[in-house]
Design an enzyme around this catalytic site. Sequence first.
Site, PDB file in Angstrom:
ATOM      1  N   ASP A   1     -60.075 -74.622  -3.267  1.00 46.91           N
ATOM      2  CA  ASP A   1     -59.904 -76.014  -3.709  1.00 46.91           C
ATOM      3  C   ASP A   1     -58.530 -76.229  -4.335  1.00 46.91           C
ATOM      4  O   ASP A   1     -58.400 -76.879  -5.367  1.00 46.91           O
ATOM      5  CB  ASP A   1     -61.008 -76.390  -4.699  1.00 46.91           C
ATOM      6  CG  ASP A   1     -61.211 -77.912  -4.790  1.00 46.91           C
ATOM      7  OD1 ASP A   1     -60.780 -78.623  -3.856  1.00 46.91           O
ATOM      8  OD2 ASP A   1     -61.795 -78.379  -5.776  1.00 46.91           O
TER       9      ASP A   1
ATOM     10  N   ASN B   1     -56.113 -79.655  -9.672  1.00 40.21           N
ATOM     11  CA  ASN B   1     -56.686 -78.433 -10.226  1.00 40.21           C
ATOM     12  C   ASN B   1     -55.634 -77.476 -10.764  1.00 40.21           C
ATOM     13  O   ASN B   1     -55.938 -76.316 -11.046  1.00 40.21           O
ATOM     14  CB  ASN B   1     -57.536 -77.720  -9.165  1.00 40.21           C
ATOM     15  CG  ASN B   1     -58.810 -78.476  -8.858  1.00 40.21           C
ATOM     16  OD1 ASN B   1     -59.252 -79.308  -9.650  1.00 40.21           O
ATOM     17  ND2 ASN B   1     -59.410 -78.195  -7.713  1.00 40.21           N
TER      18      ASN B   1
ATOM     19  N   LEU C   1     -62.201 -86.144 -22.727  1.00 43.62           N
ATOM     20  CA  LEU C   1     -60.999 -85.917 -21.921  1.00 43.62           C
ATOM     21  C   LEU C   1     -61.199 -86.252 -20.453  1.00 43.62           C
ATOM     22  O   LEU C   1     -60.256 -86.567 -19.746  1.00 43.62           O
ATOM     23  CB  LEU C   1     -60.555 -84.456 -22.043  1.00 43.62           C
ATOM     24  CG  LEU C   1     -60.239 -83.963 -23.456  1.00 43.62           C
ATOM     25  CD1 LEU C   1     -59.823 -82.507 -23.411  1.00 43.62           C
ATOM     26  CD2 LEU C   1     -59.160 -84.806 -24.104  1.00 43.62           C
TER      27      LEU C   1
ATOM     28  N   LYS D   1     -55.282 -77.920  -5.032  1.00 42.69           N
ATOM     29  CA  LYS D   1     -54.711 -79.260  -4.953  1.00 42.69           C
ATOM     30  C   LYS D   1     -54.101 -79.573  -6.312  1.00 42.69           C
ATOM     31  O   LYS D   1     -54.412 -78.898  -7.308  1.00 42.69           O
ATOM     32  CB  LYS D   1     -55.774 -80.291  -4.569  1.00 42.69           C
ATOM     33  CG  LYS D   1     -56.979 -80.348  -5.504  1.00 42.69           C
ATOM     34  CD  LYS D   1     -58.007 -81.345  -4.991  1.00 42.69           C
ATOM     35  CE  LYS D   1     -59.250 -81.374  -5.880  1.00 42.69           C
ATOM     36  NZ  LYS D   1     -60.268 -82.335  -5.387  1.00 42.69           N
TER      37      LYS D   1
END
Length: 736
Positions: free
Chosen positions: A184, A189, A65, A186
């Site tokens: 983090d 994510n 994936l 964004k």
Amino acid sequence: MPLAPLADPWQRVDVDSDGHGEDMAVEDDNAENDNDVMEAEFELTNITRLGTKAAPSDFELLKVLGQGSFGRVFLVRKVTGTDAGSLYAMKVLKKATLKVRDRVRTKLERDILAEVDHPFIVRLHYAFQTEGKLYLILEFLRGGDLFTRLSKEVMFTEDDVKFYLAELALALDHLHSLGIVYRDLKPENILLDSDGHVKLTDFGLSKESIFDDSKTYSFCGTVEYMAPEVVNRKGHSTAADWWSYGVLMFEMLTGSLPFQGSNRKETMTMILKAKLGMPQFLSPEAQSLLRALFKRNPANRLGVDELKKHQFFSNINWDMLFSRKITPPFKPAVSRVDDAFYFDTEFTSKTPKGRHMFDSPGVPPSANAHELFRGFSYVAPMLMEDGSDTSSSSLNPSSDNSLKNLPGVKTKSFYDDYDLKEEIGIGSYSVCRRCVHKASAQEYAVKIIDKAKRDPSEEVEILLRYGEHKNIITLRDTYDNKDKVYLVTELMKGGELLDKILRQKFFSEREASAVLQTLAKTLNYLHSQGVVHRDLKPSNILYADETGSPESLRICDFGFAKQLRAENGLLMTPCYTANFVAPEVLKKQGYDEACDVWSLGVLLYTMLAGHTPFANGPNDTPNDILARIGEGKFALTGGNWDSVTTVAKDLVTRMLHVDPHVRIALQQVLKHPWVSQRDQLPQNKLNLQDPHLVKGAMKATFRALNTSPLQILEPVGASRLAQRRGKARPKTSTEV
């Protein structure tokens, strides 16, 4: 190769100042300020539950994936235990390639995932290790990441953004209540589950034990999303996540980042000093929230309590939202539970054969590698207690869709079965030619699509699902051949609708009503199935035979068609053909089924008036045409209009209303007297303009799109947002 010793893991990493605008993910931990928490961060308690543990042999490898610097993510199926048959995403990391701080962060990520239980955060089901590798078994999320949706849709409506942001706010608030700074945030994510709800993932850069006034001083994350206090290294806490939250909101609403320079240094300078350019098309509520989030002093920045009360979220019921009782704006359409239909073929094409891939560490592990990760193993309590089946739990689709999992798609050569004949049409991303089936000698049409220019997966899926309707073109065969896709369909021998009308010597309102009724019924069927066509120009409406009967009409070319997201979903991708584009598309305000009604209204206007409503001839300028479309200006007097019935004018006016919320719906079109009482309409001849003038007006409108950069639709990969994935990025623990 032995692993590096644990001494001084927080080494300074120089920040390159010429990032060339790539996705600027960095880590640069300050040794002095973070040494005091390093030991606590590295110390882990073994919380593996008593009972059945997991091992690589318990999983069947299905597909790759994703892939990063330290390992891969696989689609796997559990083959043992009470959850046998369940699908998971398996994140595999090679111990020997992990630097010390990456080992720390990997163990920290595993700890956070084991600790967190929230409806909008990805769930960890198992964690285990072998001598050479670490394994995290996570939910398999079907809806893809927000990055892919944003890349394809350019920008979202405020209602869509409000929904996603509200769920994310609850996820961040939960993390902050546990003393975890995410760091983090964004689009890459943020994943969507099978129902369309958000799931926050990838905790490799998160930080624990940040409560009250405590701070952390690490320089890490993706530069464009960093808060000023992270950039200037003066220490940050949970407030840094709310700045990133504002960046995400700005990007979803506008399709661009609020602070982005030509390189990393310039971007950081803008974050610290630049004035925010606020687009005026945003609502006052959205602008107010953005300003409250973009406070450079974290003490003045909006927190979760004030955010929930903000006017932007005034219609959000937070209790219902937490209970997942609010319908998401987008629900992925996947035909099979194990379908990797949305995954990037760059990865799925690398699917290894055989389960031995799990156990080849690549680099010999050191003798103490296993000891370093003591306590890593984990089994989710839900699996220990009730053996819940999570087979419907999710997929994580990425950018370009794959055709291989769709039924009937052939990988052998198109030329094995067909002879290719003359060209019969050219589109933006494809060419249509006549072809002959070798075995039966039957004639067909074949649409040849360049995969480098356009992903045909959604078009194929829609035709497979809905092509059985008598007034939708039938897909006979699909061939996926390297860089080309061949869609074999029935041959439309009757030609285009507009050509037939223009060459007909006698055309009346009664005939126009019959045509409109057939097309409205067909579109109403598509809309009831959640599909919008979005490119209803006359060249996409053809007769299957030469009888000219409305029943032989076929709606063709679903290259721009799309599945609607939900009852409240509005589409934002700017694809259209000039004469038939609704004004809300031009204004990027979002549009739904009403855009097809608009296009059908333009067709009705042309049938009745003998000319198009917004272009008078081949000499009209692009700006003139697009201005008329945007303002919804058209004439209902003079020429044919002097003899057209009042009821016809009423329907045209309703179908071409500039406001999509006021525009008549297809069900109302079918009940309108001009359609439902067709026998009472006059059969007076409608005078038609010179065919060359009408065709010229159409071509002038097409040129309006081609000469204006605003209207050019390029492949997803050409968008600035999507190109971030294709560029080299610093190798961090977030890349797996």
